[in-house]
Design a protein around this motif. Structure first.
Motif, short mmCIF file in Angstrom:
data_model
loop_
_atom_site.label_atom_id
_atom_site.label_comp_id
_atom_site.label_asym_id
_atom_site.label_seq_id
_atom_site.Cartn_x
_atom_site.Cartn_y
_atom_site.Cartn_z
N LEU A 25 67.99 47.29 7.41
CA LEU A 25 67.94 45.88 7.05
C LEU A 25 67.24 45.07 8.14
CD1 LEU A 25 71.61 45.62 5.74
CD2 LEU A 25 69.53 45.45 4.35
N VAL A 26 66.39 44.15 7.72
CA VAL A 26 65.58 43.34 8.63
C VAL A 26 66.12 41.91 8.61
CG1 VAL A 26 63.27 42.47 9.14
CG2 VAL A 26 63.57 44.78 8.19
N MET A 27 66.48 41.40 9.79
CA MET A 27 67.07 40.07 9.90
C MET A 27 66.40 39.30 11.04
SD MET A 27 71.13 39.24 10.44
CE MET A 27 71.95 37.93 9.56
N LEU A 28 66.18 38.01 10.84
CA LEU A 28 65.71 37.11 11.89
C LEU A 28 66.46 35.79 11.78
CD1 LEU A 28 61.82 37.58 11.83
CD2 LEU A 28 63.31 38.08 13.77
N THR A 29 66.56 35.08 12.90
CA THR A 29 67.10 33.73 12.81
C THR A 29 65.99 32.79 12.33
OG1 THR A 29 66.55 32.99 15.06
CG2 THR A 29 68.64 34.19 14.75
N CYS A 30 66.41 31.66 11.80
CA CYS A 30 65.46 30.67 11.30
C CYS A 30 66.18 29.33 11.27
CB CYS A 30 64.99 31.05 9.90
SG CYS A 30 63.68 29.99 9.24
N TYR A 31 65.39 28.25 11.46
CA TYR A 31 66.01 26.94 11.58
C TYR A 31 65.32 25.85 10.76
CZ TYR A 31 67.38 29.74 15.59
OH TYR A 31 67.81 30.78 16.38
N ASP A 32 64.18 26.18 10.12
CA ASP A 32 63.49 25.15 9.34
C ASP A 32 62.81 25.74 8.11
OD1 ASP A 32 60.85 26.07 9.96
OD2 ASP A 32 60.81 24.88 11.78
#
Length: 270
Positions: A25-32
């Motif tokens: 599974l591929v996950m990244l943080t994001c804020y916009d």
């Protein structure tokens, strides 16, 4: 690029199936919203609106000043950019201090567009996890280095190096899953311990500084792009922007490296 089969939206049951199938599974943080669209279109399976925004977006020295209102705002604008990735939002510091407070905060996050909430720790948090799960709110647990505990830890340090600490982390991992967690983030944990935990639990594990044997990986967006957020660059970070040539290319390079098992490598692990 994503195939047509990969374009199907992720669900909580699909995460468990991915573990059974051996799919990373591929996950990244994001804020916009803008980054959300780019991550969603280039192979990211899960997006985490982390309270890391306190450090990389707001300029704080820790995640402690982040509020529920901050998390709701960023959840709402990120959710508008997603069609495929599953959206996970952090419960900010002390918003999960009691089951009732956690329910209120989690409800606001789900109403803003989150599909799962993440909370740190075990111990008294087991009651919170159980309370939320019984009310059909999917929960991601976060063990190892839990940034909201930075004051108690005395800094950002690898967790579980000693035998007793490793045994406690393994027991905590089993306990949070038994309480109802559907996903487990392991941060700054020795690779061998993360491998043991991953084999011991039925839900997917997502590593950040936890070696290559987890069921998936996550990085903070700003670290992954090599941006200077004013904080020390962790050992487990790799700058994918130089390799990918563009933000979209970096996301694809990261997704491919995670799925192929080439990231994290030994130099990114403890």
């Amino acid at each position: 690029m994503s195939t047509q089969a990969d374009s199907k939206p992720w669900t909580v049951p699909a995460l468990a199936q991915a573990k059974r199938d051996g799919r990373k599974l591929v996950m990244l943080t994001c804020y916009d919203h803008g980054f959300a669209r780019t991550l969603d279109a280039n192979g990211v399976d899960l997006i985490l609106i982390g309270d890391s925004l306190g450090m990389v977006v707001q300029g704080h020295d820790s995640t402690l000043p982040v509020t529920v209102e901050d998390m709701v705002y960023h959840t709402r604008i990120v959710a508008r950019g997603l069609q495929r990735a599953l959206l996970v939002s952090d419960l900010s510091f002390q918003s999960d201090a009691t089951p009732e407070r956690a329910l209120d905060a989690a409800t606001r996050l789900l109403q803003a567009g989150a599909e799962m909430v993440k909370l740190e720790g075990a111990g008294h948090k087991l009651e919170v996890i159980r309370f939320l799960a019984e009310r059909d709110i999917p929960v991601c647990s976060h063990l190892g280095l839990t940034p909201q505990s930075v004051l108690a830890f005395g800094g950002y340090r690898v967790q579980g190096r000693e035998d007793a600490a490793a045994a406690k982390l393994l027991a905590d991992a089993k306990a949070v899953v038994e309480a109802g967690a559907s996903l487990l983030v392991l941060e700054c944990v020795p690779s061998a311990l993360a491998e043991k935990i991953t084999a011991a639990v039925v839900v997917p594990t997502i590593g950040i500084g936890a070696g290559p044997h987890c069921d998936g990986q996550v990085l903070v967006l700003h670290d992954f792009l090599g941006l200077d957020s004013g904080h020390r660059r962790p050992k487990f970070v790799k700058d994918f922007l130089g390799e990918g040539g563009s933000v979209a290319g970096a996301v694809r390079a990261y997704a491919e490296a995670v799925r192929a098992g080439s990231f994290p490598a030994a130099e990114h692990s403890y």
